[in-house]
Structures are given as C-alpha cells and as structure tokens.
Scaffold this motif. Structure first.
Motif, short mmCIF file in Angstrom:
data_model
loop_
_atom_site.label_atom_id
_atom_site.label_comp_id
_atom_site.label_asym_id
_atom_site.label_seq_id
_atom_site.Cartn_x
_atom_site.Cartn_y
_atom_site.Cartn_z
N GLN A 41 -8.17 4.28 4.45
CA GLN A 41 -7.01 3.86 5.24
C GLN A 41 -7.04 4.47 6.64
OE1 GLN A 41 -4.53 1.79 4.02
NE2 GLN A 41 -5.87 1.57 2.23
N ALA A 42 -7.98 5.38 6.87
CA ALA A 42 -7.99 6.10 8.15
C ALA A 42 -8.21 5.16 9.31
CB ALA A 42 -9.06 7.19 8.13
N GLU A 43 -7.64 5.50 10.45
CA GLU A 43 -7.74 4.64 11.62
C GLU A 43 -8.67 5.21 12.68
OE1 GLU A 43 -3.66 4.86 12.36
OE2 GLU A 43 -3.13 3.54 10.69
N VAL A 67 -9.26 11.07 -4.39
CA VAL A 67 -8.07 10.80 -3.58
C VAL A 67 -8.45 10.80 -2.11
CG1 VAL A 67 -5.88 11.79 -2.82
CG2 VAL A 67 -6.37 11.64 -5.25
N ALA A 68 -9.28 11.79 -1.71
CA ALA A 68 -9.69 11.88 -0.31
C ALA A 68 -10.44 10.62 0.10
CB ALA A 68 -10.56 13.12 -0.10
N THR A 127 -7.94 6.15 -5.64
CA THR A 127 -6.85 7.11 -5.86
C THR A 127 -6.39 7.06 -7.30
OG1 THR A 127 -5.35 5.46 -4.95
CG2 THR A 127 -5.98 7.25 -3.50
N GLY A 128 -6.43 5.86 -7.92
CA GLY A 128 -6.05 5.76 -9.33
C GLY A 128 -6.98 6.59 -10.19
N VAL A 184 -7.94 7.75 0.52
CA VAL A 184 -7.16 7.86 1.75
C VAL A 184 -8.05 7.59 2.97
CG1 VAL A 184 -5.80 9.42 3.19
CG2 VAL A 184 -5.49 9.43 0.73
N MET A 209 0.83 -1.21 0.00
CA MET A 209 0.00 0.00 0.00
C MET A 209 0.86 1.26 0.00
SD MET A 209 -2.78 1.53 -0.19
CE MET A 209 -3.66 0.14 -0.73
N ASP A 256 -7.86 -1.95 0.76
CA ASP A 256 -6.66 -1.54 0.01
C ASP A 256 -6.96 -1.51 -1.48
OD1 ASP A 256 -5.50 -1.41 2.39
OD2 ASP A 256 -3.93 -2.90 2.04
N VAL A 257 -7.69 -2.51 -1.97
CA VAL A 257 -8.04 -2.53 -3.38
C VAL A 257 -8.84 -1.28 -3.72
CG1 VAL A 257 -9.33 -3.73 -5.17
CG2 VAL A 257 -8.04 -5.03 -3.47
N THR A 259 -8.89 1.53 -2.16
CA THR A 259 -8.02 2.71 -2.11
C THR A 259 -7.27 2.88 -3.41
OG1 THR A 259 -7.73 2.52 0.27
CG2 THR A 259 -6.04 3.74 -0.93
N ILE A 260 -6.73 1.76 -3.90
CA ILE A 260 -5.95 1.84 -5.14
C ILE A 260 -6.85 2.28 -6.29
CG2 ILE A 260 -4.70 0.47 -6.84
CD1 ILE A 260 -3.54 -1.13 -4.53
N TRP A 293 -0.07 10.72 10.15
CA TRP A 293 -1.43 11.21 9.94
C TRP A 293 -1.53 12.70 10.20
CZ3 TRP A 293 -5.11 9.08 7.22
CH2 TRP A 293 -5.07 7.69 7.00
#
Lengths: 307, 100, 100, 486
Positions: free
Chosen positions: C60-62, C53-54, C15-16, C57, B1, C8-9, C11-12, B56
C-alpha cells in the motif's frame, strides 16, 4: 470497523491499567505498565496525534519500563518486603468518579473547537510547517522552555538523593556485561541505528511529526543501551562536559528568546529568521534532553562497591 | 481496504489479550517478560496497519517501538543478574537440568 | 460492487496470513507447557507474522521512504526479538526462579 | 519596552542563573547574587512603571491570546515579585554559609534559582497551561530542596511531597482540559469573557489540585514533614514563598477567570477550610517539641488566614469598600507572612548551626549568646501573631474590619482565635530563648544574625507603610476588589 478497533483498543488499555494497579506483585505491575504504555501509544496513533504517540512510545514503553524494572530489582536486593500493589477501594472509586464526571461533562457540554483556525492562519509566519512544532517552539515557546528546565529540576531532585560522600562517584550502578556476548553485541548494533532515527526525528520535526523531545528520547534510550552493556563510562555528577550538555539546550533557548527583545519582543521569532532560530534551539535542546533523560534513568551517583 | 486493515489491527490487538493473560498468570518472570515482548511486537504490527489508514507517519511510531522493544527486556535481564548490573551470560547456569 | 485491485487482494492475503501467525504465537504462548518452549513459540511466530503484515502494508506504500521505513521496522523487530529471546532464556537458565 | 525588559530579567534571569550555577560549581553563590541584584533592580523598575502606567502586559512572541501566552504584571504580581526577591536575598546570605559541601552546593544553588524563576513565572502568567508548567517547575525544585535534608526522614518527606504534588498537578490539569474544551482558550481574560457548562466542574478540579499544592487543610499532610525536614535556609524558601504560588493561582481563578462560577456557598467552603487550617495548624503547633515543626505547622495555620478572604471579597460584598479591604489585607498578610516566616526559619538555621539542634529544650538561654537573632525571632513572631506594629497586624485588622462591615463577623472571630493560638505556640520557643540558663554555642558572625533581623524589620515596616502596599494592590485588581460600588 473503526468502532470495533476502538472498542478492542480501549478494552486492552483499561485491562492493562487495571492489572497494573490492581494486581499483587511489583514485577507484574511493572510489566503491565509497559504494556499499558504500548497501548496508549497506539491510541495516540489512532487519534492522529503522531507527535504524542512518538513520545509515549519512547517514554512510556521504553525508558519508564527500564527505570521501574531497575527499581523493582533494587528493592529486592535491599530485602524490602514485597508489598502489595493493590489500590485501595476508596482512591479507586474517587478516581473513577472524577474520570466519570469529567467524561460526562465533556460529552454534554458543547466544545468550543480549539484553536485550529488561529494556528492555521499563523502557521506561515511561524517558520515551520508542522503545526505541533509551531505551537511548541513558537506560539507557546515559553511553556516549552519551562518544560525543558523542568527536566533539569527533576535531575537535581534525583541527585539530591545521593549521600554527601557519594558525590565523587559516577552516576548509576556499575554496569558491565560479558565481552563479546549477546548484550554487548546488541549494544554495538542498535545505537548507530538509533542515532540515525533520533537525528531524523529532530530534523523532520519542522515539517512532520517529531522534534527535539522525541528525538532526544530515542538518543537517550540508545545511549542507555550502550551504557547498560558497559561500553561507555558513566559520568560523575560534577563532570563539566556533562553539565554543559545538560545546560546547553535550555541556555540556547533562553538566549534566543532574550535576543527577541532586540528584534521587537520577548521570545519573538521574526518570520524570516524563525526557521533558523527554531532549528538551532531544537538541535541544542535535543542534546540536553537526551543527556538529562539518560542521567535521570541512571539515577543518583552510587558507590562502586556493592554492599 | 481501510475496513480490512482496521479489522486486522483489531484482530492483532485481540491476540494481545492472550499475551496479557500470560503476563497476569506468569508463572515465571521470564514468561511475563516474553509476553510483554509479544505485546510490543503486536503494537508494532498495529502501528504499521494503521499507517495507510490514519497517517503514514505512524511508521515512525512503529520504528521507535521496534527500536525500543528490547529495552524493557534488557532492563529485566540486567536486574535479574546477581549484582543487578551484569549480564546473564557472565554467570554459569546454576541448575541446568531441564534447560540443556 | 467494484472490482478490488490486485495489490489490495495481495495485501489482504498477506496480512491475513500474518494474523494467523500472530494467533499461532499467542496460542503457543498460552498452551505450551514450560517457559523455554513458550519463548520459542513466540519469537518464531510473531516475527513471521510481523513480516507478512509488513509485506502487506508495503504493497500500500506510496513512496520509497515509506517502503524503507517498513523494511527498517521489520529488521529492527527481528533483531530485537532474537536478542531478547536469547537474553531472557539465558537469564531464566541461570536463575531458575525466573521460570516460576 | 522597559517593562518588558524588566520582566525578561525576572523571568529569564533566574533560569539562566540556574544554568550558570550548574556550570560554575564552586562559584554558584556568586552567580546567584548577580541574578538577585539584577532581579531586585527589575522589580523596582516594574513597580515604578506600574504605578505610572498601570499593569504591564507582554504578549510573548508577539502572538497574544488565544494562540500565544500573555503575561501581566499587576499589583498582586509585583507585590509577590518584590517579596520573593527580598526573601531570596536574605536566604542567599545565610545559605552561602550553610551549603558548603559539593553536593549541597551543587544542588541548592541551581534549585533555588529555578524556584525563584518558577515563582516569578507563575505570578505574571495569564495562561492556565503556562501556570501549570510553572507550578511543575516550582514543585520539583521544592522537592529537590526537601531531599537535600539529612537522613531517611528527608527522603520520605520528599517522596510524600512528590506524590501529593503529582496528584494535585493531575487534578488541576484535568480542570484545564475541561476549560479548553468549553472555552477554546487558556487565557484568563478570555475565559472570564465567556461561559461554559463545564466551568463548575473545571473550577472544582483545579481548586482541588491547587488546594493540595497550597497545603490547604485538609490537604496539608505533606507540608510539616517537608518543611521541617529540609535544610533550614531551604525551609525558609519553601514556607515563605512556595505555597503562595498556588494561592495566587486560586485567586486568579476564583476572582479573575471565573467569578460567575463561584456561588456564595463555595466561597464559604473555602473560608471554612481556611478556618480549619487555622485551628488545626495552631493546635498541632502547640504540641511540637522541635522549633522547625512548630514553624511548619504555623505555616499551615497562616495559609488558612488567606482563604478567609474568599466570602468577603466575592459574594454579597463584592465591589464594596469592605471587599477591597479584605483583598488588600489578605495580600499584605501574605507578604508579611513571607517576610516573617523566612525570618524565623533563618533564625532556626543560625541556631542549628550554633547548637546543633532545634529542640526547644536545647534552645534554653540562647538569647544571651545570640541576642540579635533572638530579637529578630521575637519581632517576626509579633508579626505572625498579628500584633502591632506589623504587617501581620494591619492584615488582620483590615480583614476583620471587612468581616464586621459586611455583616459576617464569624470570619473575623476566626482570625482572632488564630492570633491567640499563634501567641500560645510562639510563647514556648520565646520562653526557652529568654530563659536564664548559660548557653553553650559556637560563635556566629553578627552580620549573619542581622539577616533575619532585616526581614523581621521589613515585616514590621509593612505595618507602618501599609498605604503604599494598598495602592500597589489596587493596580489591576479585579473589579470585585477595587472598592468601586457595584
């Protein structure tokens, strides 16, 4: 992938810097300077120096752009010839030589490793959890105290540029905008958000990146947006309340530092009280930094009738 | 990632190269200014993409960049108004033949 | 070779897609013929790009705090871009010298 | 603890006073006076404490090096602290009359207090970055004072000053970065204890930056327009005190932090630049038509004297009696230049008030109308030429004797040439003042004329009281200059 990112970022940074000093035309140079500020802020993010990135984003990409664009416009209205912004070959080579030599020596000579260990050991005694804030407001508080006063000295130097008869006038040009227009709407929309962000940066600075300087810069910026739309009256340089705002931060810092003498030493922050003392200093410092930066950007007092 | 996010950040930076070309080339000052605006938005994007990778807290940088993104442009429109202190909306378009 | 988790997929992918919009914005900035159409290409494209993009991302935020910040960044960028485009276009309309 | 309180008064006091002046407006000069009185008392306490117990050290915040900042009031520092408070006091007395309008008053009083605070901070700091911050504050306040001058010339001079100074700051800071990289500390004593391959370049960069700030030839181009263009009481501060800060930093770097990184050739180069300054400044001063420009070029020349010390204190003679003499002579020279140069600029301030001009032609015959200040000018000029009885004479005598003792007579001869040039360029204003022409002047209070006279007498007294000054300077002096055998 890191290498690719670094290469692209460095290339952009260099391009922006070269274009800012190497091209013709003040306006273009200024725009490139703003772009340069953005890339430098990103470089600080990449290096993990978020505190510096915040400051650079607010100052380099924000306030300086406004200041320089205003200067360009003023030069034009004054009928100044558009002089070439072209750095001479000799200074360019000298600068490149100095930078090259510094880089070469820095890479060749083994680094001593800085003071991470010492700072880490002292951190629990500093009253805050963000090591950057601990360095700025505790370990090296004397530097920060002087720096906060440097801003004030710069403002005095700007005010010195006014003519004697202009001292009665408000600072900066007479700013106005169409009532109910886009600019005014923006000036009503952004400041509340900006105030929240600025206050958050100060409050969070004790434990994470942020602090008085970053927060103060954001507050100055949104205050300036309101001023640009003509929503707030600009003060005169002899305004008592504004001078109090300018002096409050350094004054509180000085008094807290001097009170250390009673507690065992100059600029001493006893661990039990350190957090309260540091936060007090930061709150007042934020106010003063915001006021000083905003007045610095607005410039010396100017007569209200334009020539 | 991490690899992908850095790649995406680098790719956005590359598109900013195009914006740089527009700043350099102009021809109008409005063009240069808007291209700088794109650099700002791109910078916000890059800062966001770096957030999961580096820290972050990079999001705070993105916030500041986004908040002040309009700043230079406001300075620009103020500066290009007749007295250098106004607002383009206060003036009537002078030669609007291609702008209607 | 381990399996990639679904977020993750996503996200990719997001963002792509965002990258593509950034690219489109830059192409518009470079290729469109006059100032006003360039303005137009830019604000639309890079805001959608930034939004994607936002979103990417955000996956991925925690923490909720991170999510809130990402949202704030995007909203701020949208508002700023809209206002700036309006102001700069207006300035260029009033003063044709800015169009070059 | 007493020493720490005294230091606090000298460091925090001026800064608080500056904020007080900003808020007090009309009462600014009163606030400044209170701070000056407190500062003078603190200097006395420090001087006394240091002679009894040696240099006074304060670890700010209790941290100490390398994490925190260490301050130390040694002989060199206390000497400059004392010179600064005396000059500030004299300037206060004249400036109170000169800065009467709201703008001038509101900018000058806070700026002058900040300038004093920055100067004090630099004199006692033992930390490279803290020195940088102090120098920034000093420079910006100095720029503000130049910008206070009238007319577009003053703004141009201020702008030129700012550009030079920023360049100097950045180059200095680059050197500091290299030192931190190589040593992992910014503390002067810790740097001296270790070595790094980056030292030579770092010292070179920091020296270049500080040479710009000290207006060392050939980096002096900003100084004459700035010092001649500023309002005269401000010029007194700028010329007497400000360049000394950069000089003290150079001395600390070359002889305290990095004595091992300075080959004899480099020491000789510094002295050669000083010699260049003496000759160039002196010749330029001869060609000026305005008094303040003569005085400004004289400052360029007098700053050159300070650098002749370098090969005498370092290099082959290090640790000998000759080195100790050159050290003490140079510092006494710096103090007496501060007093005498402030005196002549304050004379210029009074005369410009009285006749509205500082052209040599307009000064003709002024000695009849304003005998006290003209006498003060003459006394101060004697010290600046290096004639007895004066601090300038003792300074030159000590350094020349050191140069002959150490077998480097060339540097002594440069000093002699500088003295001749000074006599030549001071002859013209003196001749004008004492010409037989009826002057037309506005009345000046005698008490004001006594202010530069007091400074000039103090410069002369330094010549008589050179032993206490010498003892003071030996306190905490680097081993190089302590006159102990190697």
């Amino acid at each position: 992938m890191t290498v690719l990112f670094d290469l692209v970022l460095c290339a952009l940074m260099l391009l922006a810097a070269l274009a800012a000093i190497g091209g013709r035309g003040l306006f273009r140079a200024t725009v490139f300077f703003v772009a340069y500020g953005i890339t430098v802020a990103l470089a600080w993010v990449r290096l993990g120096a978020i505190d510096v990135a915040l400051a650079e984003a607010a100052i380099g990409a924000g306030l300086t752009g406004l200041l320089l664009l205003g200067a360009v416009a003023r030069l034009r209205r004054a009928g100044a010839p558009e002089f070439p912004v072209r750095a001479g070959l000799v200074p360019a080579l000298a600068a490149a030589g100095v930078a090259g030599a510094t880089g070469w020596v820095a890479l060749r000579v083994p680094g001593a490793g800085g003071l991470w260990t010492e700072a880490g050991e002292a951190l629990p005694l500093s009253g805050v959890e963000n090591p950057v804030t601990a360095v700025l407001l505790n370990f090296r508080a004397w530097d920060t105290l002087l720096e906060s006063i440097v801003l004030l000295a710069a403002l005095l130097a700007v005010w010195a540029l006014a003519r004697e008869e202009e001292w009665e006038a408000p600072v900066g040009p007479p700013l106005h905008a169409r009532p109910g227009g886009v600019l005014e709407g923006m000036a009503r929309l952004l400041p509340p958000v900006g105030i929240v962000v600025g206050v958050f940066l100060v409050w969070a600075g004790a434990s994470q990146p942020g602090g008085a300087f970053q927060g103060g810069t954001v507050l100055a910026a949104v205050g300036l947006i309101a001023a640009l739309a003509g929503l707030v009256a600009l003060p005169r340089p002899d305004s008592g309340s504004w001078r109090t705002a300018l002096a409050a931060g350094p004054a509180v810092f000085l008094l807290v530092g001097a009170s250390g003498l009673a507690l065992g030493g100059l600029l001493l922050f006893p661990p039990d009280w350190a957090k309260a003392m540091i936060l007090t200093v930061e709150v007042f410092l934020t106010l003063s930094i915001a006021a000083t930066l905003a007045l610095l950007v607005l410039g010396p007092p100017q007569p209200r009738r334009m020539p | 990632m991490t690899g992908w996010l850095l790649f995406a950040a680098a790719a956005i930076l590359l598109t900013l190269g195009g914006a740089f070309w527009r700043v350099w080339q102009g021809p109008g000052e409005a063009d240069r200014m808007m291209a700088a605006q794109l650099v700002g938005t791109g910078g916000v994007g890059v800062a966001m993409l770096l957030a999961p990778v580096i820290s972050w807290h990079a999001l705070d940088v993105a916030i500041v960049l986004a908040l002040l993104a309009a700043f230079a442009a406001v300075g620009f429109v103020k500066a290009s108004s007749p007295d250098g202190a106004g607002d383009p909306e206060e003036a009537e378009p002078s030669e609007g033949e291609e702008g209607q | 070779m381990s399996a990639i988790a679904l977020p993750d997929v996503l996200t990719i992918v997001l963002t792509g897609l965002g990258l593509l919009f950034f690219l489109a914005g830059t192409v518009g900035l470079l290729r469109f013929p006059d100032t006003f159409s360039r303005l137009h290409a830019l604000t639309k494209a890079d805001n959608v790009g930034l939004g994607l993009v936002a979103l990417g991302v955000a996956l991925q935020a925690e923490t909720w705090g991170q999510l809130a910040r990402i949202a704030l960044v995007w909203v701020l960028a949208l508002v700023a871009a809209g206002l700036v485009a309006q102001l700069v276009a207006r300035a260029a309309l009033v003063d044709r010298r800015l169009r070059g | 603890m007493t020493g720490e309180v005294a230091l606090a008064v000298l460091l925090l006091g001026p800064l608080l006073a500056a904020l007080g002046c900003l808020l007090a407006g009309r009462q600014g000069s009163t606030v400044a006076l209170l701070a000056l009185i407190a500062g003078a008392a603190a200097v006395v306490v420090l001087w006394d404490g240091m002679l009894r117990t040696g240099p006074i050290e304060v670890r700010l915040g209790g941290w100490g090096a390398p994490l925190g900042i260490v301050l130390r009031a040694d002989g060199l520092a206390v000497g400059f602290l004392a010179a600064a408070v005396v000059v500030m006091g004299a300037v206060w007395a004249v400036a109170r009359h000169d800065f009467a309008t709201p703008r001038a008053r509101d900018v000058f009083w806070p700026s002058s207090m900040l300038l004093w605070g920055a100067l004090n901070a630099i004199m006692v700091s033992r930390d490279l970055f803290n020195l940088y911050v102090g120098l920034e504050l000093l420079t910006l306040t100095a720029v503000a004072m130049v910008a206070l001058g009238r007319g577009p010339g003053a703004i141009e001079a201020a702008l030129r000053y700012v550009l030079y100074a920023l360049m100097g700051s950045l180059v200095y800071l680059l050197g500091v970065v290299l030192v931190y990289h190589g040593h992992g500390t910014l503390d002067l004593d810790r740097i001296a204890a270790g070595r790094s391959g980056a030292d030579a370049l770092a010292l070179g960069l920091m020296t270049a930056g500080l040479a710009i700030k000290t207006a060392l030839f050939p980096f002096h181009a900003w100084l004459p327009p700035a010092h001649a263009g500023a309002p005269s009481p401000a010029s007194a501060l700028l010329s007497a005190l400000v360049p000394k800060a950069g000089f003290v930093m150079l001395v600390r770097l070359w002889f305290e932090a990095m004595p091992d990184a300075t080959p004899p050739a480099a020491l000789a180069v510094m002295a050669a630049l000083g010699a260049g300054a003496i000759l160039h400044g002196g010749l330029m001063a001869l060609r000026q038509e305005r008094l303040k420009q003569i005085l400004a070029y004289s400052t360029v020349a007098q700053l050159g004297y300070l650098f002749v010390m370098f090969p005498l204190v370092g290099g082959a003679g290090a640790g000998t009696a000759g080195a100790a003499e050159a050290w003490a002579g140079t510092q006494i020279g710096a103090f007496s230049h501060a007093l005498a140069k402030a005196a002549v600029f304050l004379c210029a301030a009074l005369w410009i008030r009285a006749i509205g001009s500082d052209r040599l032609a307009d000064l003709a015959g002024l000695a009849r109308a304003m005998p006290l200040s003209c006498f003060a000018f003459g006394m101060a000029a004697v010290s600046l030429m290096g004639l007895p009885p004066s601090g300038g004479f003792i300074a030159k005598y000590l350094v020349m004797r050191a140069s002959f003792e150490l077998g480097l007579p060339g540097w002594g001869l440069v000093l002699a040439a500088g003295g001749l040039l000074a006599a030549a360029y001071f002859y013209r204003p003196l001749a004008a003042l004492f010409a037989r022409e009826p002057p037309r002047v506005q009345r000046t209070p005698r008490l004001l004329e006594a202010v530069p006279l007091a400074l000039a007498l103090a410069a002369a007294a330094l010549g008589v009281l050179s032993q206490p000054a010498y003892d003071l300077l030996q306190a905490g002096a680097p081993a190089y200059a302590r006159g102990i055998g190697p």
